[in-house]
Design a protein around this motif. Structure first.
Motif, PDB file in Angstrom:
ATOM      1  N   UNK A 166       0.859  -1.184   0.000  1.00  0.00           N
ATOM      2  CA  UNK A 166       0.000   0.000   0.000  1.00  0.00           C
ATOM      3  C   UNK A 166       0.891   1.228   0.000  1.00  0.00           C
ATOM      4  N   UNK A 167       0.619   2.136  -0.913  1.00  0.00           N
ATOM      5  CA  UNK A 167       1.381   3.385  -0.998  1.00  0.00           C
ATOM      6  C   UNK A 167       0.627   4.459  -0.224  1.00  0.00           C
ATOM      7  N   UNK A 168       1.290   5.029   0.784  1.00  0.00           N
ATOM      8  CA  UNK A 168       0.642   6.038   1.623  1.00  0.00           C
ATOM      9  C   UNK A 168       0.263   7.265   0.788  1.00  0.00           C
ATOM     10  N   UNK A 186       2.770   9.615  18.168  1.00  0.00           N
ATOM     11  CA  UNK A 186       3.968  10.044  17.441  1.00  0.00           C
ATOM     12  C   UNK A 186       5.201   9.234  17.746  1.00  0.00           C
ATOM     13  N   UNK A 187       5.054   7.938  17.916  1.00  0.00           N
ATOM     14  CA  UNK A 187       6.204   7.087  18.179  1.00  0.00           C
ATOM     15  C   UNK A 187       6.389   6.042  17.094  1.00  0.00           C
ATOM     16  N   UNK A 188       7.447   5.253  17.255  1.00  0.00           N
ATOM     17  CA  UNK A 188       7.701   4.176  16.308  1.00  0.00           C
ATOM     18  C   UNK A 188       8.310   4.688  15.018  1.00  0.00           C
ATOM     19  N   UNK A 189       8.055   3.986  13.940  1.00  0.00           N
ATOM     20  CA  UNK A 189       8.597   4.355  12.634  1.00  0.00           C
ATOM     21  C   UNK A 189       7.894   5.590  12.095  1.00  0.00           C
ATOM     22  N   UNK A 190       8.650   6.367  11.325  1.00  0.00           N
ATOM     23  CA  UNK A 190       8.115   7.570  10.700  1.00  0.00           C
ATOM     24  C   UNK A 190       7.977   7.334   9.204  1.00  0.00           C
ATOM     25  N   UNK A 191       6.850   7.748   8.640  1.00  0.00           N
ATOM     26  CA  UNK A 191       6.597   7.556   7.214  1.00  0.00           C
ATOM     27  C   UNK A 191       6.359   8.899   6.536  1.00  0.00           C
ATOM     28  N   UNK A 192       6.470   8.868   5.219  1.00  0.00           N
ATOM     29  CA  UNK A 192       6.127  10.007   4.390  1.00  0.00           C
ATOM     30  C   UNK A 192       5.111   9.566   3.350  1.00  0.00           C
ATOM     31  N   UNK A 193       4.328  10.505   2.869  1.00  0.00           N
ATOM     32  CA  UNK A 193       3.417  10.186   1.777  1.00  0.00           C
ATOM     33  C   UNK A 193       4.225   9.645   0.602  1.00  0.00           C
ATOM     34  N   UNK A 194       3.735   8.555   0.027  1.00  0.00           N
ATOM     35  CA  UNK A 194       4.460   7.895  -1.051  1.00  0.00           C
ATOM     36  C   UNK A 194       5.241   6.684  -0.598  1.00  0.00           C
ATOM     37  N   UNK A 195       5.454   6.532   0.721  1.00  0.00           N
ATOM     38  CA  UNK A 195       6.135   5.336   1.221  1.00  0.00           C
ATOM     39  C   UNK A 195       5.263   4.107   0.996  1.00  0.00           C
ATOM     40  N   UNK A 196       5.928   2.977   0.857  1.00  0.00           N
ATOM     41  CA  UNK A 196       5.230   1.721   0.586  1.00  0.00           C
ATOM     42  C   UNK A 196       5.142   0.888   1.863  1.00  0.00           C
TER      43      UNK A 196
END
Length: 319
Positions: A166-168, A186-196
């Motif tokens: 799934x692509x964010x 706001x913890x754990x892994x950080x994602x950006x739009x477009x990350x899979x």
């Protein structure tokens, strides 16, 4: 008022050479003075007696004193709200209840004892809490500073169920810098739009901005697996097999076929094909016959008039 010192004689309209008797034995009477300390919430009767003179006998009256509580408004408070919140101001009173609130800024946010930020809007507002009648007991006041901050509003994202990954997407919001995490707060892994995203997880989106109220939403990402199937078989020399729209035979023994949406979870099925074939079974029959003799093979008669030919024996091979 509680704590007051009162000269009871000041409330006598007759002769002032009498004496007071504490009928309730309050303990607060000293001569003509009444000390109301510690006597709040009760009523006390004092008999005033004037002695007689000559042929006239004594006279008396009863003076009733009601002691009211000395009330306190409590401490000043600062209340921070987000636009859209409502709050009961009584919950912030540290003194005595029973007073009244006044919206000094006339914002319209004060309704009864509650503050409604949708009516007041964004800003800083002053409310005064006053208790006491100002006649018997003095008034006391507490100041409330109400700060209404604009709210960050994040657009809701629906739960998703997809195959393989799934692509964010771009997350939309109002008044906010957005951040995407996989842990609440706001913890754990950080994602950006477009990350899979390649495994099922919960995605949390937080919106933060100085002077604004934070917002956080979440949605579930469920990743379904594409089904992988290994198809192997051994066929006769001239046989073939169809997988979807693809045909495999002795000239095409291996390959991969993608069957769109064919898996039981709705995802694709990937079929890896690997075929082997039995060798072709050919037998040459040579026979010498006398004139008039014949040989029947597979229902066909061979004689001097039909001496050669080819027969295909369906499933006739011993292999």
């Amino acid at each position: 008022c509680e704590g007051a010192m009162v000269d009871l004689l000041q409330h006598i309209s007759g002769d002032v050479n009498g004496t007071f008797v504490d009928l309730n034995m309050s303990g607060g009477l000293n001569g003509t003075n009444f000390d109301a300390t510690g006597l709040s919430g009760n009523t006390y009767d004092f008999k005033y007696i004037v002695p007689g003179e000559g042929p006239c006998g004594p006279d008396s009256t009863v003076l009733t004193v009601e002691v009211q509580d000395m009330v306190e408004a409590g401490l000043d408070s600062v209340i921070t709200l987000c636009l859209g919140d409502s709050v009961n101001l009584l919950d912030f009173i540290t003194g005595d209840l029973g007073g009244r609130f006044e919206d000094v800024t006339s914002s319209g946010g004060l309704i009864g004892n509650e503050w409604h930020s949708l009516q007041s809007g964004v800003g800083q507002f002053q409310v005064i809490y006053t208790i006491g009648d100002g006649v018997v007991c003095p008034e006391d006041m507490a100041n409330f500073t109400i700060e209404v901050n604009p709210a960050i509003i994040l657009d809701e994202v629906q739960d998703v169920e997809v195959c393989d990954y799934y692509v964010l997407p771009e997350i939309q919001g109002t008044n906010a810098h957005l951040a995407i995490y996989n842990t609440l707060g706001g913890g754990g892994s950080t994602y950006l739009a477009g990350d899979t995203i390649k495994s099922s997880t919960t995605i949390f989106i937080t919106g933060e901005e100085m002077g604004y109220c934070d917002d956080e939403i979440s949605f579930e990402v469920t990743i379904l697996e594409t089904k992988l199937v290994e198809y192997t078989d051994q066929l006769c020399f001239d046989e073939n097999v169809a997988i979807g729209s693809e045909v495999f035979d002795r000239n095409r023994t291996m390959g991969t076929v993608v069957l769109a949406g064919a898996a039981d979870n709705g995802c694709d099925s990937i079929v890896n094909v690997d075929l082997t074939f039995f060798p072709e079974a050919i037998e040459n029959i040579t026979r010498t016959l006398c004139r008039g003799q014949s040989l029947i093979i597979n229902g066909t008669t061979y004689d001097q008039n039909n001496a050669t030919g080819q027969e295909i024996l369906i499933q006739g091979s011993f292999r």
